[in-house]
Scaffold this motif. Structure first.
Motif, PDB file in Angstrom:
ATOM      1  N   THR A  80       0.854  -1.191   0.000  1.00 43.14           N
ATOM      2  CA  THR A  80       0.000   0.000   0.000  1.00 43.14           C
ATOM      3  C   THR A  80       0.885   1.235   0.000  1.00 43.14           C
ATOM      4  OG1 THR A  80      -1.699  -1.174   1.262  1.00 43.14           O
ATOM      5  CG2 THR A  80      -1.857   1.207   1.185  1.00 43.14           C
ATOM      6  N   VAL A  81       0.632   2.129  -0.932  1.00 43.89           N
ATOM      7  CA  VAL A  81       1.364   3.398  -0.987  1.00 43.89           C
ATOM      8  C   VAL A  81       0.573   4.429  -0.194  1.00 43.89           C
ATOM      9  CG1 VAL A  81       2.315   5.190  -2.475  1.00 43.89           C
ATOM     10  CG2 VAL A  81       2.298   2.816  -3.244  1.00 43.89           C
ATOM     11  N   MET A  82       1.201   5.000   0.831  1.00 45.79           N
ATOM     12  CA  MET A  82       0.517   5.952   1.693  1.00 45.79           C
ATOM     13  C   MET A  82       0.433   7.311   1.018  1.00 45.79           C
ATOM     14  SD  MET A  82       0.102   3.608   3.808  1.00 45.79           S
ATOM     15  CE  MET A  82      -0.848   4.439   5.065  1.00 45.79           C
ATOM     16  N   SER A  83      -0.440   8.165   1.534  1.00 48.69           N
ATOM     17  CA  SER A  83      -0.719   9.443   0.863  1.00 48.69           C
ATOM     18  C   SER A  83       0.144  10.598   1.350  1.00 48.69           C
ATOM     19  CB  SER A  83      -2.196   9.815   1.062  1.00 48.69           C
ATOM     20  OG  SER A  83      -2.486   9.988   2.432  1.00 48.69           O
ATOM     21  N   SER A  84       1.000  10.394   2.365  1.00 53.92           N
ATOM     22  CA  SER A  84       1.825  11.494   2.866  1.00 53.92           C
ATOM     23  C   SER A  84       2.868  11.901   1.839  1.00 53.92           C
ATOM     24  CB  SER A  84       2.487  11.108   4.194  1.00 53.92           C
ATOM     25  OG  SER A  84       3.164   9.884   4.076  1.00 53.92           O
ATOM     26  N   ASN A  85       3.578  12.992   2.128  1.00 55.81           N
ATOM     27  CA  ASN A  85       4.404  13.659   1.120  1.00 55.81           C
ATOM     28  C   ASN A  85       5.377  12.739   0.386  1.00 55.81           C
ATOM     29  OD1 ASN A  85       3.193  16.094   1.600  1.00 55.81           O
ATOM     30  ND2 ASN A  85       4.731  16.791   3.068  1.00 55.81           N
ATOM     31  N   LYS A  86       6.091  11.908   1.127  1.00 57.52           N
ATOM     32  CA  LYS A  86       7.141  11.088   0.504  1.00 57.52           C
ATOM     33  C   LYS A  86       6.672   9.685   0.134  1.00 57.52           C
ATOM     34  CE  LYS A  86      10.941  13.760   2.348  1.00 57.52           C
ATOM     35  NZ  LYS A  86      12.264  13.773   2.982  1.00 57.52           N
ATOM     36  N   LYS A  87       5.354   9.468   0.175  1.00 61.86           N
ATOM     37  CA  LYS A  87       4.750   8.215  -0.289  1.00 61.86           C
ATOM     38  C   LYS A  87       5.432   6.969   0.294  1.00 61.86           C
ATOM     39  CE  LYS A  87       2.016  10.476  -3.118  1.00 61.86           C
ATOM     40  NZ  LYS A  87       0.625  10.684  -2.764  1.00 61.86           N
ATOM     41  N   LYS A 106      10.141   3.731   4.766  1.00 64.15           N
ATOM     42  CA  LYS A 106      10.288   5.175   4.545  1.00 64.15           C
ATOM     43  C   LYS A 106      11.627   5.437   3.870  1.00 64.15           C
ATOM     44  CE  LYS A 106       8.365   8.126   7.316  1.00 64.15           C
ATOM     45  NZ  LYS A 106       8.014   9.021   8.431  1.00 64.15           N
ATOM     46  N   PHE A 107      11.590   6.271   2.847  1.00 61.90           N
ATOM     47  CA  PHE A 107      12.826   6.602   2.144  1.00 61.90           C
ATOM     48  C   PHE A 107      12.914   8.113   1.981  1.00 61.90           C
ATOM     49  CE2 PHE A 107       9.502   4.756  -0.457  1.00 61.90           C
ATOM     50  CZ  PHE A 107       9.145   5.800  -1.304  1.00 61.90           C
ATOM     51  N   GLY A 108      14.141   8.597   1.863  1.00 68.91           N
ATOM     52  CA  GLY A 108      14.352  10.037   1.770  1.00 68.91           C
ATOM     53  C   GLY A 108      14.377  10.721   3.121  1.00 68.91           C
ATOM     54  N   GLU A 109      14.380   9.954   4.220  1.00 66.93           N
ATOM     55  CA  GLU A 109      14.411  10.520   5.570  1.00 66.93           C
ATOM     56  C   GLU A 109      15.406   9.752   6.433  1.00 66.93           C
ATOM     57  OE1 GLU A 109      10.615  11.253   7.518  1.00 66.93           O
ATOM     58  OE2 GLU A 109       9.603  10.877   5.608  1.00 66.93           O
ATOM     59  N   ASP A 110      16.038  10.465   7.346  1.00 68.50           N
ATOM     60  CA  ASP A 110      16.923   9.842   8.326  1.00 68.50           C
ATOM     61  C   ASP A 110      16.084   9.532   9.562  1.00 68.50           C
ATOM     62  OD1 ASP A 110      18.870   9.015  10.048  1.00 68.50           O
ATOM     63  OD2 ASP A 110      20.137  10.792   9.862  1.00 68.50           O
ATOM     64  N   ILE A 111      15.723   8.252   9.742  1.00 63.95           N
ATOM     65  CA  ILE A 111      14.828   7.897  10.849  1.00 63.95           C
ATOM     66  C   ILE A 111      15.597   7.454  12.100  1.00 63.95           C
ATOM     67  CG2 ILE A 111      12.947   7.299   9.291  1.00 63.95           C
ATOM     68  CD1 ILE A 111      13.529   4.337   9.905  1.00 63.95           C
ATOM     69  N   ARG A 112      16.909   7.733  12.111  1.00 61.35           N
ATOM     70  CA  ARG A 112      17.677   7.399  13.317  1.00 61.35           C
ATOM     71  C   ARG A 112      17.169   8.181  14.528  1.00 61.35           C
ATOM     72  NH1 ARG A 112      23.731   8.433  11.759  1.00 61.35           N
ATOM     73  NH2 ARG A 112      22.710  10.059  10.517  1.00 61.35           N
ATOM     74  N   SER A 151      21.117   6.052   6.121  1.00 63.16           N
ATOM     75  CA  SER A 151      20.766   7.389   6.609  1.00 63.16           C
ATOM     76  C   SER A 151      19.568   7.970   5.868  1.00 63.16           C
ATOM     77  CB  SER A 151      21.964   8.332   6.467  1.00 63.16           C
ATOM     78  OG  SER A 151      22.348   8.436   5.109  1.00 63.16           O
ATOM     79  N   ALA A 152      19.087   7.277   4.828  1.00 67.48           N
ATOM     80  CA  ALA A 152      17.935   7.783   4.077  1.00 67.48           C
ATOM     81  C   ALA A 152      16.895   6.700   3.811  1.00 67.48           C
ATOM     82  CB  ALA A 152      18.401   8.381   2.744  1.00 67.48           C
ATOM     83  N   LEU A 153      16.957   5.601   4.535  1.00 69.39           N
ATOM     84  CA  LEU A 153      16.027   4.496   4.309  1.00 69.39           C
ATOM     85  C   LEU A 153      15.833   3.730   5.610  1.00 69.39           C
ATOM     86  CD1 LEU A 153      14.441   2.680   2.245  1.00 69.39           C
ATOM     87  CD2 LEU A 153      16.554   1.354   2.013  1.00 69.39           C
TER      88      LEU A 153
END
Length: 466
Positions: A80-87, A106-112, A151-153
């Motif tokens: 399922t692809v979510m509707s928030s900005n970075k999908k 989540k990709f494109g974000e540092d979730i550390r 750092s981005a996934l």
């Protein structure tokens, strides 16, 4: 040229196809895993003769026993692809124990940062478990697993049978709830916006020019558009009898009070209606998405957050007849006292933010001090940990927020925002905003969070009147 109409027709069809695809994704329609990873689609532990553990089974609380950990059998073919900005993408891992384990990719974000905050929540839960009062009352802040891969996934455990506060409130509302909510945001935006001014300047100018006599009536008018007891009704609709309703309500208030205290200690912001989830089985509250932590919601955003936690009218209405000064305050006091009694271990754990700052922390330090933008710069995390220490030693929320506003070098109307926070009613009750007792500190936090003159100036997307 005769081919021109054909080219236009082709592009029109492509545009319609793309638009239909985007609409399909925004409605959370499932798509195929093989569209993203054919290898995962074909993965079979038996065929490949490999053993891969399902992520998130190491909690650091005890010696790991990997021989008992659940292994991956395969993957569900649908995502399922979510509707928030970075999908972000929701996938489901199939375990050898025949259970399903959903995760959000989540990709494109540092979730550390999210991972470390969840680890701090785990430590806070340990503190509550060894504190006699908190343990007897079963205080806890709900947590979930966060697994950074790069750092981005990263992967985030998906909590099933939960619903955002936004969707949950809509359960007991009429069919036009979402339209009414959107209209209230638009009306507020029109009221606060100015011609030829960007949003940041419009809100700043309102902070400077709009008196409380103008802001508070507008805030109350927006709040009165929705039933006062909408949250109470949603919990009642979820209940099977009166006893069940009382249990759900108590679970909600207890976990929400715990969450408010823990979130304030860590300076977590961006608490809009979609960043709190309610467990439909128990009524407990779960906070998600900690992109704005340690005061960045006030110190970094162009429209700064002016309240420390979310105590809006329809949430406090659930606390009647005694209101936020009744049992809810008692819960907050117990939690705060336990954390203040164990502040040393919390601060020691927070030192990881200094030793290994995430990308977000380095970026924030660069934004706040252009002359000190080297990766080795540790001044920003040191200041943030120091603020947490002061909170754990009795500092009031207004003094911390004033400090964060004054550090926002990009804020054009800084003085106006600072004056608003300095002049709320709690300041008159506590002349010195440090070395407060636990009860005084919670009183200050509640006064600050429920101040209508501040709530009425928050960003429209935060929906402060709900």
């Amino acid at each position: 040229d005769d081919s021109l109409p054909n080219i236009k027709t082709t592009f029109r069809k492509l545009d319609q196809t793309l638009e239909a695809t985007i609409r399909k994704e925004d409605r959370h329609h499932p798509v195929r895993l093989k569209d993203y990873s054919p290898w995962l689609t074909e993965f079979s532990a038996n065929k490949l003769n490999v053993e891969l553990e399902i992520p998130g089974q190491y909690d650091g609380q005890s010696k790991p026993l990997p021989q008992y950990h659940v292994k991956i059998s395969g993957f569900s073919p649908e995502v399922t692809v979510m509707s928030s900005n970075k999908k972000p993408i929701k996938i489901t891992i199939l375990g050898m124990d025949t259970k399903e384990y959903p995760f959000l990719i989540k990709f494109g974000e540092d979730i550390r940062q999210d991972q470390r905050i969840e680890q701090l929540f785990g430590l806070m839960n340990h503190i509550f478990s060894v504190d006699m009062i908190c343990s007897n009352r079963r205080f806890e802040i709900m947590t979930y697993q966060v697994i950074p891969l790069t750092s981005a996934l990263g992967m985030i455990q998906w909590k099933s049978n939960t619903e955002s506060l936004d969707a949950f409130l809509g359960r007991s509302a009429n069919k036009t709830y979402q339209q009414d909510l959107s209209k209230s945001r638009n009306d507020y935006h029109l009221w606060i916006s100015r011609p030829r001014l960007n949003q940041g300047d419009a809100y700043g100018l309102a902070a400077q020019e709009y008196h409380a006599d103008k802001v508070i009536p507008k805030f109350r008018e927006l709040a009165n558009r929705f039933p006062k007891h909408i949250l109470r009704q949603a919990l009642w609709d979820l209940s099977i009898n009166t006893e069940n309703f009382i249990a759900l309500k108590n679970n909600f208030l207890k976990t929400y009070a715990t969450m408010c205290v823990c979130h304030w200690i860590l300076g977590i912001g961006d608490r809009h209606l979609c960043n709190s989830k309610i467990c439909l089985n128990s009524g407990k509250v779960l906070g998600i998405d900690f992109g704005h932590a340690f005061g960045t919601g006030t110190q970094i955003l162009p429209i700064p957050e002016l309240v420390p936690v979310r105590l809006t009218p329809h949430i406090t209405a659930l606390m009647e007849p005694f209101g936020e000064r009744g049992q809810f305050k008692v819960y907050m006091v117990h939690c705060m006292r336990a954390l203040r009694d164990n502040y040393r271990i919390l601060l020691a754990t927070m030192n990881v933010f200094i030793q290994e700052p995430s990308f977000d922390w380095l970026e924030h330090s660069r934004l706040l001090d252009e002359e000190n933008d080297t990766p080795e710069a540790t001044w920003y995390p040191q200041i943030k940990i120091e603020q947490a220490r002061r909170k754990l030693q009795g500092e009031g929320s207004t003094r911390i927020m004033v400090e964060e506003l004054e550090a926002n070098n990009t804020l054009k109307y800084k003085d106006a925002y600072v004056n608003l926070v300095k002049n709320i009613r709690t300041v008159g009750r506590f002349e010195e905003m440090n070395n407060l007792s636990v009860e005084e500190q919670i009183d200050c936090l509640i006064d600050h969070s429920t101040d209508e003159n501040l709530l009425g100036r928050m960003y429209a997307g935060w929906t402060p009147w709900m």
